[in-house]
Design a protein around this motif. Structure first.
Motif, short mmCIF file in Angstrom:
data_model
loop_
_atom_site.label_atom_id
_atom_site.label_comp_id
_atom_site.label_asym_id
_atom_site.label_seq_id
_atom_site.Cartn_x
_atom_site.Cartn_y
_atom_site.Cartn_z
N TYR A 230 0.94 -1.15 0.03
CA TYR A 230 0.17 -0.18 -0.15
C TYR A 230 0.75 1.47 0.23
CZ TYR A 230 0.80 0.87 5.04
OH TYR A 230 1.16 0.91 6.32
N SER A 231 2.72 1.30 0.36
CA SER A 231 2.78 2.47 0.27
C SER A 231 3.38 3.09 -1.43
CB SER A 231 4.55 2.23 1.15
OG SER A 231 5.59 1.12 0.34
N THR A 233 1.13 3.42 -3.05
CA THR A 233 -0.60 4.58 -3.19
C THR A 233 -0.14 5.95 -3.21
OG1 THR A 233 -1.38 3.77 -1.37
CG2 THR A 233 -1.92 2.30 -3.35
N PRO A 235 -0.53 9.41 -0.83
CA PRO A 235 -0.36 8.95 0.74
C PRO A 235 -1.97 10.10 1.08
CG PRO A 235 1.15 10.12 0.27
CD PRO A 235 1.05 9.00 -0.91
N TRP A 280 -0.08 6.96 4.74
CA TRP A 280 -1.39 5.94 4.35
C TRP A 280 -2.79 5.62 5.16
CZ3 TRP A 280 3.34 5.21 4.15
CH2 TRP A 280 3.86 5.58 2.08
#
Length: 347
Positions: A230-231, A233, A235, A280
């Protein structure tokens, strides 16, 4: 980052200490500290990657840390707790370590501590540093009650935040330790299976007492590898400015993130990667970095202003089980130590 890993490898022997195998139950209240809030908000200031070392100009560095604390108090009116999330020290001696925690105690604010991969790399034993920190007049780290237990690491404990004598939030502290030998090479360590079992035991005990899993925040130093996906994507705030690769977790899977999210964790905040301060949103939680709280070792600059991205992160817990997260920045290189930039998000 490769330089950082080399330093770790050369100094790793200083980390080890003898354990006495104290048999403390995983659900023991010895791991729990209780704080009572007398305000509408319970404000937590996270300081990470302070990195005092032989190169530190102690008087100036102390003034800068104090300026961060003063800016947080000015912004929120009060700070109830300071979270020091690892790498407070890096290749120093006992005098420098003692001076750092003398500064921390001088703020007269309760503080919690989790170790980072550099904290035991100095002219001291792990026991000496943990005892120094926990003996502080404002320290909440219960090392004397839990030292050398059967859970990986030494800085695993819980702070319960109460309003009107009722547990409302929990703050979990996890020790992500230093390095692990992976088939002849060394990787950063991670949240181990026994730590996950400890967390389950503590959350189950809390649920039995309070009738539900309370909302919680996790503080640690090294991010888990599960956060990597998810990092990539966008923030909700902050930036990622580490060199490629931009993310430096331990290369071992951990069940902690998903287990904690199932048990009402609302935030997980760490340090470690100095040039990253991004956060995030994932499921019902905010997950990400704090702000590097000093200019030692390496740091990064705001591309718009060319001021240093150094400062602090404030979590403001509320009784209705919501909270706000704010990152603010103070430029160390310039003559002014006033906040020049900030952002905030509410969960």
């Amino acid at each position: 980052m490769k330089i950082k890993r080399l330093g770790l490898l050369l100094l790793t022997p200083l980390v080890f200490s003898c354990a006495n195998g104290a048999n403390i139950p995983l659900n023991s209240e010895a791991y729990v500290v209780t704080m009572k809030s007398s305000h509408n908000e319970f404000n937590i200031l996270q300081l990470t990657d302070i990195h005092w070392s032989y190169n530190t100009q102690i008087d100036e560095a102390s003034k800068f840390l104090t300026a961060i604390v003063d800016a947080a108090k000015k912004d929120k009116g009060h700070i109830d707790l300071i979270e020091i999330t690892g790498d407070s020290l890096f290749i120093a001696n006992k005098f420098i370590a003692a001076k750092l925690y003398e500064t921390v105690n001088s703020w007269d604010i309760p503080f919690a501590f989790t170790c980072g991969n550099h904290d035991y790399q100095g002219h001291w034993s792990a026991d000496w540093l943990n005892e120094l920190v926990s003996a502080g007049s404002n320290a909440l780290f219960p090392y004397g009650a839990t030292k050398h237990d059967n859970v990986s690491g030494e800085t695993n404990y819980v702070i319960n935040v109460q309003w009107n004598n009722k547990d409302t939030w929990q703050l979990y502290h996890l020790d992500t330790k230093n390095l692990i030998n992976s088939g002849g090479s060394y990787d950063y360590d991670y949240i181990r299976d026994d730590q996950v079992e400890w967390y389950k035991a503590q959350t189950d005990a809390s649920k039995a007492k309070n009738g539900k899993y309370l909302p919680s925040i996790t503080y640690c130093h090294i991010p888990t590898i599960e956060i990597y996906d998810y990092s990539k994507t966008t923030p909700v705030g902050g930036v990622v400015q580490e060199d490629d690769p931009y993310f430096f977790p331990g290369n071992h899977p951990s069940d902690y993130l998903e287990v904690a999210l199932e048990r009402n964790m609302k935030g997980m905040f760490f340090g470690h990667d100095h040039s990253n301060d991004a956060v995030w949103k994932y499921k019902d939680a905010l997950l990400g970095y704090g702000v590097k709280a000093n200019y030692e070792l390496y740091y990064t600059s705001d591309k718009d202003t060319n001021k240093t991205l150094t400062g602090g992160a404030i979590v403001s817990l509320k009784q209705d089980e919501t909270y706000t997260l704010k990152h603010f920045y103070i430029d160390e290189i310039g003559s002014s130590k006033e906040t020049y930039k900030s952002w905030e998000v509410t969960l």
